[in-house]
Design an enzyme around this catalytic site. Structure first.
Site, PDB file in Angstrom:
ATOM      1  N   SER A  63       0.827  -1.211   0.000  1.00 28.55           N
ATOM      2  CA  SER A  63       0.000   0.000   0.000  1.00 28.55           C
ATOM      3  C   SER A  63       0.856   1.252   0.000  1.00 28.55           C
ATOM      4  CB  SER A  63      -0.921   0.023   1.223  1.00 28.55           C
ATOM      5  OG  SER A  63      -1.657   1.228   1.263  1.00 28.55           O
ATOM      6  N   ASP A  64       0.497   2.175  -0.871  1.00 26.54           N
ATOM      7  CA  ASP A  64       1.081   3.502  -0.839  1.00 26.54           C
ATOM      8  C   ASP A  64       0.680   4.166   0.481  1.00 26.54           C
ATOM      9  OD1 ASP A  64       2.315   5.858  -1.891  1.00 26.54           O
ATOM     10  OD2 ASP A  64       0.311   6.640  -2.286  1.00 26.54           O
TER      11      ASP A  64
END
Length: 890
Positions: free
Chosen positions: A384-385
């Site tokens: 995940s960013d």
């Protein structure tokens, strides 16, 4: 890079390719363990620019640099007052093309044809051709209809998702203000060309790669900065400052200021366009398609093998007889093949996923690629960013460090009294917002220039030379006048003489917090300063992120944070979210001193990576996939697009760029990660339905082939063709409703486990074959029915026994533990009642008594209930072994 390779003015010493560099500029006097070299500036620049923040608060400025080719440089000397002429702009548009990144879209007809590929589809197509050869037009029509139904479902659903996203893209079409023929006009950003003069104002998305001219929109010279949010490119959360001569890049956002700029790169030549070349890769075969092909190859193998043996045997046995006619035998074998192969398997699975896509759409999850639903159920690692996905992508007030005798309300008040109100500066806005929220005297107070009980006599905005702002304030109640200073922590510490607080400043820096020192004068002595404390800021987690991460862990999905921000910031955020703090610098991914196995091990063990580029994100996904993980990737920026496309499931979050949306398989319309949990749960329910149908259908095929293989070879007995086709059509048609059946959600990532699936199918198929032979011999030899009645009896048995099997295969436990949906029960019972009516009234074969027909259905139900116990035990055993293995290695 050797610092000696650059001249003093910052020019690059070679003519190498365009590149991305990272540097960290720290405030003077701030502790640092690493000495960073200056960032090389574009080759055409004449003066080095350190890009310090107005208040020099930006401890780590991730800088993206570019070089402008000489042939483009010649086009950039456009008069800023007149701009390009319409004719010249048209000429350049024809030369350089539209300012857009071309998105490959497959021809619709070719895309529709792609749904006719795959092992099962090929076998069905061959069968269709054979049906035409022997002129069996009934079978030909049925098979052809099923092929087109299956292809149409997948095509229509994915086209519908693409249309929804195209509409969204059109509604977000970018506009830009440019000078053409001496006038400032609004243009579509796609029509910009190199040499265009564009106006950049607060809130604008920069439409192309530009160089700032240091000229205001009014035409006057300006020495001010543009405050640029480039998180879509680098992932850093705090905006950076750019001034005259600096390059700013497409997809960045202007947060403060206004200035004219000249366009130097458009479309595929922009920074993000060159990043997009990472996405020009051959598409991997989808995980779901691989599974279907494995199942299809197995079924094709046993079908072709057994049917071929029957064909050869009958040709040899009945040669020189009417029964030995090759076309007659071929037609009989064709009917057996059509009835045996899972013609409806792709259709049922497509319908199941299409229904799931609609369920997800209601939860603000748009599925672009239908098979991504199945793959999401199997995802075990979610990369995940951080910025904008896990966090809010805005600075918020954090717990302050306070000197003895001061409270949180005190530091908020003094910081507010020394802040510029009408500004778009991220930190000033955070101070003002925190004070208005935390101070009772400011709640519901609309006057920005007046604070109840205080009068601001003078205010000096931030001065870069002294690195603080200052205000003179009078307490209206006590008539006391005092001064407040707010600025860089080291400067405020030196101003107050509180050298003992240096460790506190260092600790805040190590935690990645943005800090400002606040001091005030005391005893009405305007030269005697006292430290109030340090206000701290952080891009905070979204309210639902920690809960989402916890839910993902409970579902067996490991979250890895992948961010362009600094390691210290990523570690602080990981701690606040309850994640592990093993956050590694992205250089671990390209360390030449480590083997591929060592780098892969780092990828597996790490909780995240910081200071990553698009190449690094791509590398993380690639290494994890090679290790056997099914990887999900979330992101919103241009820098996320290559990794989104490489991942098994690319997930673009709300507010994403066009590049991220284009590269993804799933698009979230609600902010944050919480809808991913809904997506995982829904996809796992869909997976269970598909797996239960696959187990049922493989079992039915094995049962069908084994029974008729031996009955034809040994006794030369067969069912009329119309009854065989009816079994295949009715049973598959009824099981389409499995798409709305109740399902049990797995707490670990789902896997097909083909070995277990085929083993269970073989065991169940053998048991069903045994039941079928028992029916055959009991009714033929014990009860003594006629040959015509025997055909009807066996039709009803072969229709019901495998069909009721789906009640056993739909769940891993006993079928009464999770009651099927009403629609599912009605569809299954409906087909069997229809089969019973056909048998009792003799519509297609000699009729049989109602008592015998009911007895057959009851026996099938009892047999399946007994088999359900054995199936459940087998599945429980394999699940226990799987859980032990999963716990050991995860």
């Amino acid at each position: 890079m050797d610092g000696s390779s650059k001249s003093k003015n910052g020019k690059n010493g070679d003519d190498g390719p365009k590149h991305t560099e990272f540097s960290e500029s720290q405030e003077k006097g701030e502790p640092s363990q690493i000495e960073h070299e200056p960032t090389p500036m574009p080759k055409n620049k004449h003066k080095e620019d350190k890009h310090e923040n107005d208040e020099n608060r930006d401890e780590h400025d991730i800088q993206v640099t570019d070089e402008i080719p000489s042939e483009i440089e010649e086009l950039l000397h456009t008069d800023s007052k007149s701009g390009l002429s319409t004719d010249e702009a048209q000429t350049r548009l024809e030369r350089f093309g539209k300012n857009e990144i071309s998105e490959y879209k497959q021809n619709r007809f070719l895309k529709f044809l792609s749904y006719f590929r795959g092992s099962i589809a090929y076998l069905i197509e061959i069968t269709c051709i054979v049906a035409a050869i022997v002129r069996d037009w009934t079978d030909f029509g049925i098979i052809l209809a099923l092929l087109f139904v299956n292809a149409s479902i997948g095509f229509i659903e994915e086209t519908r998702a693409e249309s929804a996203l195209d509409s969204l893209k059109q509604s977000l079409a970018l506009k830009s203000r440019a000078r053409r023929d001496g006038k400032l006009v609004e243009l579509n950003a796609a029509d910009l060309v190199p040499g265009d003069i564009v106006a950049l104002r607060i809130g604008d998305i920069i439409p192309a790669d530009c160089r700032l001219l240091g000229i205001g929109v009014s035409g006057s010279e300006t020495e001010t900065y543009l405050n640029i949010d480039q998180s879509a490119l680098t992932g850093e959360s705090l905006p950076v400052n750019r001034k005259k001569g600096d390059c700013v890049f497409s997809s960045s956002t202007v947060k403060q200021g206004q200035m004219l700029a000249v366009v130097y790169n458009t479309g595929a030549q922009t920074y993000i366009g060159r990043t997009a070349t990472l996405m020009n890769m051959p598409a991997d075969q989808g995980h779901f398609q691989k599974i279907i092909n494995k199942i299809g190859n197995f079924l094709i193998l046993i079908t072709v093998l057994l049917v071929t043996i029957i064909f050869v045997y009958q040709v040899v046995k009945f040669r020189n007889t009417e029964q030995g006619d090759v076309l007659v035998i071929l037609q009989d074998v064709l009917v057996l093949t059509v009835a045996a192969i899972p013609v409806g398997l792709p259709t049922v699975l497509s319908v199941t996923m299409a229904v799931g896509a609609k369920q997800l759409a209601s939860k603000k999850v748009i599925v672009k690629r239908l098979t991504a639903i199945e793959e999401l159920a199997s995802v075990s690692v979610l990369c995940s960013d951080k910025t904008g996905t896990m966090t809010l992508n805005e600075l918020k007030f954090d717990e302050p460090w306070l000197s003895p005798g001061y409270k949180k309300s005190d530091i908020l008040l003094y910081a507010y009294l020394c802040s510029e109100q009408s500004t778009s500066d991220a930190i000033e806005m955070a101070v003002v917002a925190a004070a208005k929220q935390g101070l009772d005297i400011l709640k519901d107070h609309d006057d920005e220039h007046d604070v109840p009980g205080y009068k601001i006599k003078s205010f000096t905005p931030f001065n870069p030379s002294v690195k603080y702002s200052k205000s003179t304030v009078m307490n209206l109640e006590t008539k006391e006048t005092f001064q407040i200073a707010k600025g860089a922590p080291q400067v405020i510490v030196k101003l107050t003489g509180r050298e003992d607080t240096t460790n506190a400043v260092t600790d805040l820096a190590k935690r990645g917090l943005r800090a400002l020192g606040v001091a005030k004068t005391v005893d009405e002595d305007l030269d005697k300063w006292e430290l109030v404390g340090f206000v701290c800021f952080l891009d905070p987690p979204r309210p639902d992120t920690q809960e989402t991460i916890h839910k993902c862990k409970n579902l067996g999905v490991k979250i890895k944070m992948i961010t362009g921000d600094q390691v210290i910031i990523a570690k602080e955020m990981a701690q606040r979210l309850g994640m592990g703090r093993v956050i590694l610098d992205a250089n671990h991914l390209i360390d030449p001193g480590k083997s591929l196995d060592e780098i892969t091990a780092h990828c597996e063990r790490a909780d995240g990576f910081a200071q990553v580029t698009p190449e690094h994100k791509f590398r993380v996904v690639e290494l994890l996939k090679k290790k056997g993980y099914l990887v999900g990737m979330t992101g919103d920026g241009v820098n996320d697009a290559p990794a989104l496309k490489k991942a098994n499931v690319g997930i673009a979050v709300a507010g994403c760029t066009d590049a991220a949306r284009s590269a993804s398989d799933i698009v979230l319309l609600a902010p944050g990660l919480s809808t991913i949990v809904d997506g995982i749960i829904t996809s796992r329910a869909i997976f269970q339905r598909m797996r239960s149908y696959a187990l049922y259908r493989i079992t039915s095929t094995i049962h069908f082939l084994l029974f008729f293989f031996f009955i034809i070879l040994i006794l030369n007995w067969k069912l009329p063709a119309i009854l065989l086709i009816l079994i295949a059509i009715l049973n598959d048609a009824a099981t389409v409703v499995i798409s709305v059946d109740n399902a049990k959600i797995s707490n670990t990532p789902d896997k097909w486990r083909i070995g277990q699936l085929i083993t269970l199918s073989f065991l169940l198929g053998i048991c069903l074959s045994g039941f079928s032979f028992a029916h055959y011999f009991i009714f033929k030899d014990v009860i003594g029915v006629t040959d015509g009645e025997l055909q009807t009896i066996m039709y009803l048995h072969i229709s019901s026994a495998p069909h009721f099997m789906i009640f056993s295969t739909r769940l891993s436990g006993f079928f009464w533990e999770n009651i099927p949906s009403i629609m599912f029960i009605a569809a299954i019972l409906g087909t069997q009642i229809f089969a019973l009516i056909i048998s009792v009234f003799g519509w297609l074969s000699p009729k049989i008594p109602l008592s015998i027909a009911v007895t057959i259905l009851c026996v099938s139900t009892i047999q399946i209930s007994d088999l359900n116990i054995h199936v459940t035990n087998l599945i429980y055993i394999t699940d226990i072994l799987r859980y032990i293995c999963y716990s050991r290695y995860n």
